[in-house]
Scaffold this motif. Structure first.
Motif, PDB file in Angstrom:
ATOM      1  N   ASP A 372      25.495 -54.930 -76.253  1.00  0.00           N
ATOM      2  CA  ASP A 372      26.845 -54.705 -76.588  1.00  0.00           C
ATOM      3  C   ASP A 372      27.605 -55.412 -77.394  1.00  0.00           C
ATOM      4  OD1 ASP A 372      26.311 -52.203 -74.893  1.00  0.00           O
ATOM      5  OD2 ASP A 372      27.354 -52.825 -73.073  1.00  0.00           O
ATOM      6  N   GLY A 373      28.426 -54.813 -78.342  1.00  0.00           N
ATOM      7  CA  GLY A 373      29.328 -55.696 -79.280  1.00  0.00           C
ATOM      8  C   GLY A 373      30.992 -55.452 -79.049  1.00  0.00           C
ATOM      9  N   ILE A 374      31.639 -56.491 -79.463  1.00  0.00           N
ATOM     10  CA  ILE A 374      32.929 -56.549 -79.510  1.00  0.00           C
ATOM     11  C   ILE A 374      33.328 -56.964 -80.926  1.00  0.00           C
ATOM     12  CG2 ILE A 374      35.273 -57.307 -78.746  1.00  0.00           C
ATOM     13  CD1 ILE A 374      34.028 -57.973 -75.924  1.00  0.00           C
ATOM     14  N   THR A 375      33.584 -56.341 -81.874  1.00  0.00           N
ATOM     15  CA  THR A 375      33.746 -56.693 -83.320  1.00  0.00           C
ATOM     16  C   THR A 375      35.183 -55.990 -83.715  1.00  0.00           C
ATOM     17  OG1 THR A 375      32.700 -54.879 -84.315  1.00  0.00           O
ATOM     18  CG2 THR A 375      31.382 -56.528 -83.408  1.00  0.00           C
ATOM     19  N   ARG A 397      26.716 -50.320 -76.766  1.00  0.00           N
ATOM     20  CA  ARG A 397      28.372 -49.869 -76.876  1.00  0.00           C
ATOM     21  C   ARG A 397      28.930 -50.635 -77.890  1.00  0.00           C
ATOM     22  NH1 ARG A 397      31.215 -50.123 -71.837  1.00  0.00           N
ATOM     23  NH2 ARG A 397      29.807 -52.147 -71.906  1.00  0.00           N
ATOM     24  N   LEU A 398      30.045 -50.417 -78.266  1.00  0.00           N
ATOM     25  CA  LEU A 398      31.106 -51.074 -79.112  1.00  0.00           C
ATOM     26  C   LEU A 398      32.217 -51.016 -78.791  1.00  0.00           C
ATOM     27  CD1 LEU A 398      30.785 -53.129 -81.754  1.00  0.00           C
ATOM     28  CD2 LEU A 398      31.574 -50.977 -83.074  1.00  0.00           C
ATOM     29  N   LEU A 399      32.975 -52.185 -78.392  1.00  0.00           N
ATOM     30  CA  LEU A 399      34.399 -52.413 -78.414  1.00  0.00           C
ATOM     31  C   LEU A 399      34.991 -52.565 -79.677  1.00  0.00           C
ATOM     32  CD1 LEU A 399      37.157 -52.433 -77.020  1.00  0.00           C
ATOM     33  CD2 LEU A 399      36.810 -54.747 -76.097  1.00  0.00           C
ATOM     34  N   ILE A 400      35.566 -51.727 -80.376  1.00  0.00           N
ATOM     35  CA  ILE A 400      35.993 -51.980 -81.890  1.00  0.00           C
ATOM     36  C   ILE A 400      37.435 -52.444 -81.899  1.00  0.00           C
ATOM     37  CG2 ILE A 400      36.297 -49.718 -82.271  1.00  0.00           C
ATOM     38  CD1 ILE A 400      35.106 -49.995 -84.925  1.00  0.00           C
ATOM     39  N   LEU A 401      37.682 -53.392 -82.713  1.00  0.00           N
ATOM     40  CA  LEU A 401      39.004 -53.916 -82.808  1.00  0.00           C
ATOM     41  C   LEU A 401      39.495 -53.981 -84.294  1.00  0.00           C
ATOM     42  CD1 LEU A 401      38.556 -56.946 -80.229  1.00  0.00           C
ATOM     43  CD2 LEU A 401      39.638 -54.898 -79.732  1.00  0.00           C
ATOM     44  N   PRO A 402      39.979 -53.116 -84.847  1.00  0.00           N
ATOM     45  CA  PRO A 402      40.262 -53.242 -86.269  1.00  0.00           C
ATOM     46  C   PRO A 402      41.476 -54.207 -86.645  1.00  0.00           C
ATOM     47  CG  PRO A 402      41.032 -51.312 -85.334  1.00  0.00           C
ATOM     48  CD  PRO A 402      40.014 -51.631 -84.283  1.00  0.00           C
TER      49      PRO A 402
END
Length: 607
Positions: A372-375, A397-402
């Motif tokens: 899983d990623g946080i990017t 899964r991806l926790l996305i932080l623009p």
């Protein structure tokens, strides 16, 4: 040597003239563009005695110029291809807020609106004082396998292309000249003006994701004035980088081979191999604290829960690549692990960065493990995630932080969050939620059972796929062919480039941002819309009169309708600011910076 290379190219009808430029922002544009020239070299598309001109940007945020330029130059020289190099005077250049990591759009606007003043004595930067500003083609540097790219003469795109035309003539311009850029509209404009055919000009770009391709009229709103400039639209071909459309992960093949992971390897075995490898890089409590206390750089390294003894113990692996938020996340993870939170006991957190996993690419290891990623929401990381989900059988899964205020990243996050194939696996922070709460929700939401193909076959096939963005751009420019048609994007960008309202809005922005340098009511002001086109106000009162009068403003910025002039961005705020100054008063403390920030928030810069 330059004159000799000109003579040799003229004598050899098969030799080509290739002109290359790119934006320095972030570094990603450099590699993805230069790789196209590398492929052309490998494909024998650059005959002996061809000339490659690198019109390189200034360094980004004081960082050294990428060594890839010199490395590629040496490869070209080894194949008897001549290399010239000079620096551009107008690079498209992004800025980041040093404290928040968000896009500093106010600074981006400040830079671009002051381009017409760049050669005035009081505007020449330290860079301009140290480097020689030249106007002739033979004043570029002939690259001779030395570190000559560190101190370069500066030449404008207009002078560069005028020199090319004067030296080589119309026939070579029309038949043997190629232009390749990654976000350099000024070079595209200059090439078009001297007659380089659009089919031999190509701009590689990912900002077209910000366009509305279904209703072109929506792209003509004033807020898109700067984006329309960044995108070009001078008739060049477009090689659009979509989210997950092509394979950008071919280099993973070397890593999987090195780790003895093949098509037939069970996924759980590949995952355990990566977990075991990450455990060898696990940081001690003391090392973690030392790195967390170094707030000047993003945290990089491996944190493991207390229950992690062997790779097979890992319930989940989570990689983090989150720019300024990286250290916040690292502190949260460390606190939860030190507190004995059971949700973190059998987790491995991989904070990607230099040295995190020795000489191996940390993020690539995470991809192989289906972590899983946080990017953040850059086109690279989001595109790779989308590609792996859709093409490689991954279940991550991806926790996305623009990055806040970054138009493209916000759009990337919106697009991937609405993609029917993967939206169920994308997590966004809630409006009322702290980052620590988003992290906890993401960790707790991990599936205990991973549904994925039994072997690595689908993954290996996906990363081995020869359909890459590099091949896409190469085929468009050198083979005049591509499996994808970008004519719709090309047409919209040309319409935006020619739109009078967008052009007038850019003149209005130059007027406002240059005028903000005036501090006293009686000061005169010369506003430069382009080099050689200047309008002088005798004092701020005259400037204010123009701003208050829609007809006068329309005439100044090139609009036929006073009504359109009244629709210029933040016009009421601008009028209020200069009314105070014109009456002999002083705007409130911070008013100038506040106005610039408001423009940055209103305009879509593409950054």
């Amino acid at each position: 040597m330059i004159n000799t290379s000109i003579r040799l190219l003229k004598q050899d009808a098969s030799a080509k003239l290739i002109i290359v430029s790119y934006s320095p922002t972030g570094g990603g544009h450099t590699a993805r563009l230069l790789n196209i020239i590398t492929l052309a070299l490998e494909k024998k598309s650059l005959p002996r005695d061809s000339i490659v001109i690198f019109h390189v940007p200034c360094s980004w945020e004081g960082m050294p110029r990428s060594p890839m330029v010199a490395g590629l130059a040496r490869s070209l020289i080894s194949q008897k291809i001549h290399v010239w190099i000079a620096e551009s005077d107008k690079s498209i250049y992004g800025y980041l807020n040093k404290e928040t990591g968000g896009s500093d759009d106010a600074n981006i606007l400040q830079r671009i609106t002051h381009f017409p003043l760049r050669n005035q004595p009081n505007e020449i930067s330290d860079r301009g004082k140290k480097h020689k500003i030249v106007t002739k083609l033979n004043e570029c540097i002939y690259f001779q396998n030395i570190d000559s790219e560190s101190d370069l003469p500066i030449i404008s795109a207009k002078n560069l292309m005028s020199g090319v035309l004067a030296e080589f003539g119309h026939t070579i311009i029309a038949e043997r000249t190629y232009l390749l850029t990654d976000m350099d509209p000024y070079l595209q404009k200059a090439a078009s003006s001297v007659g380089v055919p659009g089919k031999r000009c190509l701009d590689q770009q990912n900002h077209a994701i910000l366009l509305n391709l279904n209703d072109a009229q929506l792209n003509f709103l004033p807020k898109y004035a700067l984006l329309s400039k960044v995108l070009g639209g001078y008739g060049e071909q477009i090689s659009h980088i979509d989210l997950g459309g092509c394979n950008t992960l071919h280099s993973l093949c070397d890593i999987t081979t090195r780790l003895n992971i093949y098509s037939g390897t069970p996924k759980y075995i590949a995952r355990i191999k990566i977990a075991d490898l990450l455990l060898t890089f696990a940081l001690s409590k003391e090392q973690i604290n030392t790195r967390l206390n170094n707030s000047g750089k993003p945290f990089a390294g491996v944190m493991c829960g207390s229950g992690m003894k062997y790779g097979g113990d890992a319930q989940n692996i989570i990689y983090v690549y989150a720019h300024k938020k990286t250290n916040i996340i690292a502190r949260c993870v460390n606190e939860r692990m030190q507190a004995g939170d059971p949700a973190y006991r059998e987790l491995i957190f991989l904070f990607c960065g230099a040295g995190a996993t020795g000489n191996l690419n940390a993020m690539h290891l995470a991809y192989i493990a289906d972590a899983d990623g946080i990017t953040t929401a850059g086109a690279g990381t989001v595109g790779e995630y989308a590609y792996l989900r859709k093409k490689a059988g991954c279940s991550s899964r991806l926790l996305i932080l623009p990055i806040e205020g970054h138009n493209e990243q916000e759009k990337n996050a919106d697009v991937i969050s609405k993609d029917n194939d993967i939206k169920a696996f994308v997590v966004r922070t809630l409006q009322t939620e702290q980052l620590s709460d988003s992290l906890q929700r993401f960790v707790n939401g991990a599936s205990k059972r991973r549904e994925a193909p039994q072997t690595m076959n689908e993954f290996i096939s996906a990363i081995s796929n020869p359909n890459t963005y590099v091949h896409q751009a190469y085929d468009l420019l050198f083979n005049d062919a591509s499996t994808i048609d970008f004519s719709n994007i090309r047409q919209v960008e040309q319409l935006m480039n020619q739109n009078p309202l967008l052009r007038a809005t850019r003149k209005y922005l130059k007027l406002v941002f240059q005028a903000l340098s005036v501090k006293n009511a009686n000061d005169s002001l010369s506003v430069s819309f382009q080099q050689g086109a200047t309008h002088t106000f005798t004092n701020v009162k005259e400037l204010n009169h123009t701003l208050q009068n829609p007809s006068s403003l329309a005439q100044l910025i090139g609009l036929k309708s006073p009504g359109q002039a009244s629709e210029m961005p933040l016009l009421q705020e601008v009028r209020q600011y200069f009314s105070v100054l014109a009456s002999g008063g002083s705007p409130s403390t911070g008013a100038e910076a506040k106005l610039k920030e408001e423009f940055g928030e209103f305009m879509v810069t593409g950054f």
